[in-house]
Structures are given as C-alpha cells and as structure tokens.
Design an enzyme around this catalytic site. Structure first.
Site, short mmCIF file in Angstrom:
data_model
loop_
_atom_site.label_atom_id
_atom_site.label_comp_id
_atom_site.label_asym_id
_atom_site.label_seq_id
_atom_site.Cartn_x
_atom_site.Cartn_y
_atom_site.Cartn_z
CD GLU A 275 12.78 30.87 87.52
OE1 GLU A 275 12.53 31.94 86.69
OE2 GLU A 275 11.70 30.31 88.08
CB ILE A 281 22.71 14.04 83.29
CG1 ILE A 281 23.53 15.45 83.60
CG2 ILE A 281 23.58 13.30 82.24
CD1 ILE A 281 23.99 16.28 82.30
CB VAL A 287 26.92 9.37 88.74
CG1 VAL A 287 27.81 9.54 90.02
CG2 VAL A 287 25.32 9.71 89.18
CB THR A 292 30.34 18.70 87.75
OG1 THR A 292 29.96 17.78 88.76
CG2 THR A 292 31.37 19.58 88.31
CG ASN A 318 15.13 12.63 96.17
OD1 ASN A 318 15.51 12.48 97.12
ND2 ASN A 318 13.86 12.67 95.66
C1 LIG Z 1 16.17 22.89 88.82
C2 LIG Z 1 15.98 21.23 88.56
O1 LIG Z 1 15.77 20.77 87.65
S1 LIG Z 1 16.04 20.15 90.12
C3 LIG Z 1 16.20 18.50 89.29
C4 LIG Z 1 17.49 18.07 89.04
N1 LIG Z 1 17.54 16.98 88.06
C5 LIG Z 1 17.08 15.79 88.31
O2 LIG Z 1 17.08 15.49 89.44
C6 LIG Z 1 16.93 14.61 87.29
C7 LIG Z 1 17.70 13.35 87.63
N2 LIG Z 1 19.08 13.75 87.87
C8 LIG Z 1 20.04 14.00 86.89
O3 LIG Z 1 19.65 14.41 85.93
C9 LIG Z 1 21.48 14.31 87.36
O4 LIG Z 1 21.79 13.22 88.04
C10 LIG Z 1 22.02 15.43 87.89
C11 LIG Z 1 21.67 16.56 86.86
C12 LIG Z 1 21.28 15.67 89.11
C13 LIG Z 1 23.33 15.50 88.05
O5 LIG Z 1 23.98 15.32 86.76
P1 LIG Z 1 25.34 14.20 86.92
O6 LIG Z 1 26.10 14.23 85.69
O7 LIG Z 1 24.91 12.80 87.43
O8 LIG Z 1 26.24 14.90 87.86
P2 LIG Z 1 27.90 14.63 88.04
O9 LIG Z 1 28.25 13.42 87.52
O10 LIG Z 1 28.56 15.85 87.57
O11 LIG Z 1 27.97 14.54 89.75
C14 LIG Z 1 28.49 15.85 90.54
C15 LIG Z 1 28.28 15.19 91.86
O12 LIG Z 1 27.12 15.49 92.46
C16 LIG Z 1 26.57 14.12 92.96
N3 LIG Z 1 25.12 13.77 92.67
C17 LIG Z 1 24.77 13.73 91.42
N4 LIG Z 1 23.42 13.56 91.27
C18 LIG Z 1 23.17 13.58 92.66
C19 LIG Z 1 21.64 13.70 93.29
N5 LIG Z 1 20.68 13.63 92.61
N6 LIG Z 1 21.94 14.05 94.63
C20 LIG Z 1 23.14 13.87 95.48
N7 LIG Z 1 24.26 13.99 94.93
C21 LIG Z 1 24.20 14.13 93.41
C22 LIG Z 1 27.46 13.21 92.23
O13 LIG Z 1 27.78 11.96 93.09
C23 LIG Z 1 28.65 13.64 92.30
O14 LIG Z 1 29.22 13.80 93.44
P3 LIG Z 1 31.11 13.78 93.77
O15 LIG Z 1 31.64 14.86 92.92
O16 LIG Z 1 31.33 13.90 95.03
O17 LIG Z 1 31.44 12.42 93.14
#
Ligand SMILES: CC(=O)SCCNC(=O)CCNC(=O)[C@H](O)C(C)(C)COP(=O)(O)OP(=O)(O)OC[C@H]1O[C@@H](n2cnc3c(N)ncnc32)[C@H](O)[C@@H]1OP(=O)(O)O
Length: 457
Positions: A275, A281, A287, A292, A318
């Site tokens: 889970e 990040i 991004v 990933t 989101n």
């Molecule tokens: C169970 C939970 O914890 S749910 C909560 C998740 N965490 C959050 O929302 C906290 C805020 N966000 C973050 O910390 C980060 O943006 C994360 C963890 C969601 C993603 O990490 P990143 O390092 O930004 O992801 P990464 O750069 O590998 O992006 C991978 C792909 O996902 C996409 N992506 C990243 N964040 C988001 C998002 N919030 N919504 C939609 N797409 C996203 C990127 O654009 C990328 O797409 P691409 O491969 O087509 O270019």
C-alpha cells in the site's frame, strides 16, 4: 487482524504552508487533495486511549526526530517543521476527540469479530508509547515486511538498483534531461540520464525504514518534510508516524546527500501487495523524471525483495495522471479478500492498482526500450531501403516560375528503388487528368484525394 493495526491516527488538521507544483499547479490544490477520511463509524478503541495514543505518539516521534535533526547537522531546510509538528501535536490535544482513524467497514467488522475494540486499543497504545522499540512491530515486519532480516532487528537500509556513493558539487540538470531526447524519446531520455547519474554516484535510490541509524533518520525526516509540504491536507503527525513506523518502508531519491523525494509504502508480504501511503517529489524537482524513476525502483525492490505482485494506493485526484503513467489503473483486479480491510481509506482520493510485472527490468527499462527500437529498426532495414537518403532534386526555377529543366517522376532518385513503376494505378490516373484544363484538373485531384482518404479508413 491485529497485524494491521499500525495504521496510526492523527487529528485531521489542514495546513496552509503549501508549495505549488511548478508545472502541475493544480496538484497542490487543497480542494482536490486526499484527506484522512472522517470516521463516520464508531472508533475502534475508547476515546481516552485514542487521545493519549495520538498525542504521545506524535510527541515521542517528534522528540526523537528533533534530537536526530540536531545531530544530523540540519540536512533539512524544513527542520522547523519538526518542532512545529511536535508543538502542533500538543496544541491539538483538544482535537483528539475528533481525531480520525478510519478503517474500511470490513476491517471494523473483522476487528470486532476477532480482536475486539479493547485489544486493538491496547496494542495501538503500546505501539505508540514507544514506536521504536515495540517488538510486535518487528515481528509484524518479519511477517508482512518480507525479506527484512530478523524480526527483532531493525530493518536495514538497502541501496536500490546500481548506484555508487558519492557527492557532486555541480551539475547541469537541463543538459542531463534533454541531451538524448531526440534519439530515444522523452521517457527513455529521462530514465537514461538519471541512470547515468546513478552510475556516476551523483544520485542514489535507497529503501529503508526506521532503523535508528543517524543518516537514515535524517533522510527520513527530510522525506517527512517533503510529504508535509506536498500533501498539505495530511496531518503532519500522521505523516511522521507512518514514515517512522517500522512496518512501513520508504524508497528515497538522494542527491548530494539531500532527499529529493520518496515513496512510503507498507508491504503486506502475506497478501503479496503493498500500500503506497505517500508519494512526493520536492517542489522544484518535479516533472524531471524523478517520480518515474522512483516508482521503477520501488517496483523492482517490492518484487525482488518484498515478494509483492501488486500495489494499491489512494491517489490524489490531481495525481491520478501521474499514477496512470506509472501503470496504475482505476480498475482493481486484485481479489478483494487479498486487500480489503488492510488498506486505509482517504477522502478525495481514488483507489488505484498497479500489477508488478514478474520479469520487467524496471530500473533498466530504457536499455530494454533501446534494444527493442534497434531490433525493429534492423527489421525495417531488412524489408525496405527507406533508410537510404538520396541527394536532393535540383528545383532551381527561372524567374517566371518555370523550372530550368523538367524532372520526370521516374527520374527522382530512390523512387524506382522503392518499388515504384510508371504504370502504377495512382500515378496513371493522376497523369491522365493532368493533361486537361485546370478546373478539370482540380476536380480530378479532389476526387483522387477523396479516394485516398476513403481508402485509408
Ligand atoms: C498516494 C499519494 O501520495 S497521492 C499524492 C501524490 N503526490 C502529490 O500530488 C504531491 C505533488 N506532486 C509531486 O510530488 C510529483 O509531481 C509527483 C510525485 C506526483 C510526480 O513526480 P515527478 O517527478 O513530477 O514525476 P515525473 O517527472 O517522473 O513525471 C512523470 C509523468 O507524469 C506526469 N505528471 C507528474 N505529476 C503529475 C500530476 N500531478 N498530474 C498529472 N501528470 C503528472 C509528468 O508530466 C510526466 O509525464 P510525461 O512522462 O508524459 O512527460
């Protein structure tokens, strides 16, 4: 069901210090953030023990963390958060009666049918009075934590994937992420760049839990602070408890000895699923592919070390897009009896599942993709000569727009080699119409193009 009681309770406290995501600004909108679900059910343990549990647990955790932070030399710029969390936990004692510990309905039923409320209460209280030394946590870790070593010894940190320790002074991030984007596609380019960083020792992915080692504790605090900022609707006390809970593990990205982000998860080895509790990040590194790569390391570790086959998570509305890109689906295929009653419900989140492939080289996907591209490319070369590039045709025109010399279609270099012959149907038909006046010509051309479109459907 006692084995699942380490989901700990915290008051549902919202937080205003929220860092917006640079490119997914909506990702931090509190409206859509998942929250601990308000518990409509009766709490599974008496309010008095619940209050003590919440406060004592948070204070214990934060006291420990503060002293560790001090020893660790302030690796974390958010170290204020720790004292704030401790103070908030104390201040929030009034909220304890409304503090929420949510179980799924079946979990409540099972708890009532088996252990009963008081049993759970006692266990939770015991765990939280001293979360770092309670034996039941360790034995549970042995049961659900899979290959964690002995049940009583603290879990050890694992460096995930192939990485060499080292510290980098300066790096050009934009170069890292864009230099080979042309040849391999954005996904592979980012993965390959980060893999190279790992091999050069400038980046590492570690999987660890609360093992009392100073450096690990500093990293866990760093991760806790990132979660607190990026998941503002999650109570900080709840975050610190799960991150520090020994039945949870955290896969972290470490760069220059600083935590960039991570995923905290709980492996249920007996159920073969994990889970994901938190995933984030740090704001200015989002991004760039870290999320990933982190997920790929997590999958590889969970499969090879924990023996898991699936992941479940309540994704923020989101963040659903991110999870979909990591192979998660909203359809849950895992049999309910494997997970129901084990995982925690959250408000404003969507339950998502990811099946872990038994064979995929998750931390080396880019090499696999490159080899597949290469194989396809070689096959295409075998079957066609489309890779041969001819010199251009001389289309120098006179002033009136009339070409210096007429170029016959059959003289275009490469056309015959590609299998074209003058008697081909499309060519002949068009040639026939080309000799008439311009209106007819246009009519024929339109008809020809219509036929082409029709043929392509
Ligand atoms: C169970 C939970 O914890 S749910 C909560 C998740 N965490 C959050 O929302 C906290 C805020 N966000 C973050 O910390 C980060 O943006 C994360 C963890 C969601 C993603 O990490 P990143 O390092 O930004 O992801 P990464 O750069 O590998 O992006 C991978 C792909 O996902 C996409 N992506 C990243 N964040 C988001 C998002 N919030 N919504 C939609 N797409 C996203 C990127 O654009 C990328 O797409 P691409 O491969 O087509 O270019």
């Amino acid at each position: 069901m006692d084995t699942h009681s380490s989901h700990l309770t915290a008051p549902n406290r919202s937080r205003s210090s929220q860092s917006p995501s640079p490119s997914h600004s909506s990702a931090t909108s509190s409206i859509h953030k998942r929250k601990l679900q308000p518990d409509d059910h009766a709490p599974p343990f008496p309010p008095s023990s619940f209050s003590a549990d919440t406060r004592d647990g948070a204070l214990t955790s934060n006291d420990d963390l503060e002293s560790i932070s001090a020893r660790g030399g302030g690796a974390d710029s958010d170290s204020d958060d720790d004292s704030e969390a401790a103070a908030a936990a104390a201040d929030d004692s009034d909220d304890d009666s409304s503090a929420m510990r949510t179980f799924t309905a079946s979990r409540l039923e099972n708890a009532a049918a088996t252990a009963g409320g008081s049993g759970r209460s006692t266990k939770l209280k015991t765990e939280n009075l001293n979360p770092t030394t309670v034996k039941i946590e360790s034995s549970e870790c042995g049961k659900d934590g899979g290959a964690q070593g002995s049940g009583t010894a603290g879990p050890t940190a694992t460096v995930v994937g192939s990485s060499v320790p080292g510290i980098v002074v300066k790096e050009d991030a934009s170069k890292i992420f864009t230099e080979n984007i042309q040849t391999s596609g954005a996904y592979s380019a980012r993965e390959e760049s980060l893999k190279r960083e790992e091999e050069a020792g400038r980046l590492k992915f570690v999987c660890l839990s609360n093992d009392g080692i100073d450096e690990h504790m500093v990293w866990l605090i760093g991760l806790k602070n990132i979660f607190a900022r990026q998941l503002p609707n999650m109570p900080k006390e709840y975050i610190v408890r799960l991150v520090m809970d020994r039945s949870h593990k955290s896969v972290m990205v470490i760069r220059r000895n600083q935590v960039v982000g991570g995923i905290t998860y709980r492996p249920y080895a007996s159920q073969k699923f994990g889970e994901i509790a938190f995933c984030a990040i740090t704001a200015d590194e989002q991004v760039k592919g870290y999320g990933t790569r982190l997920m790929n390391h997590l999958k590889q570790h969970a499969r090879d070390v924990d023996g898991l086959t699936h992941f479940l998570t309540y994704a923020d509305n989101n963040a659903v897009g991110y999870f979909i890109k990591q192979g998660f689906t909203k359809e849950i295929h895992l049999e309910k009896d494997r997970w129901q009653g084990y995982i925690k419900d959250y408000d404003g989140g969507i339950l998502m599942e990811c099946k872990i492939d038994p064979n995929l080289p998750y931390t080396d996907l880019s090499t696999m993709i490159r080899r597949q591209r290469q194989a396809i490319d070689e096959k295409i070369r075998e079957l066609s000569n489309c890779h041969i590039v001819y010199t251009g045709i001389d289309f120098q025109k006179k002033e009136a727009g009339i070409p210096k010399k007429t170029v016959k279609v059959e003289d275009i270099p490469g056309l015959r080699e590609a299998g074209w012959t003058p008697d081909q149907w499309g060519h002949s038909r068009f040639r026939a119409s080309a000799s008439t006046d311009s209106a007819t010509n246009q009519k024929h051309l339109t008809a020809f193009m219509r036929a082409l479109i029709k043929a392509s459907f």
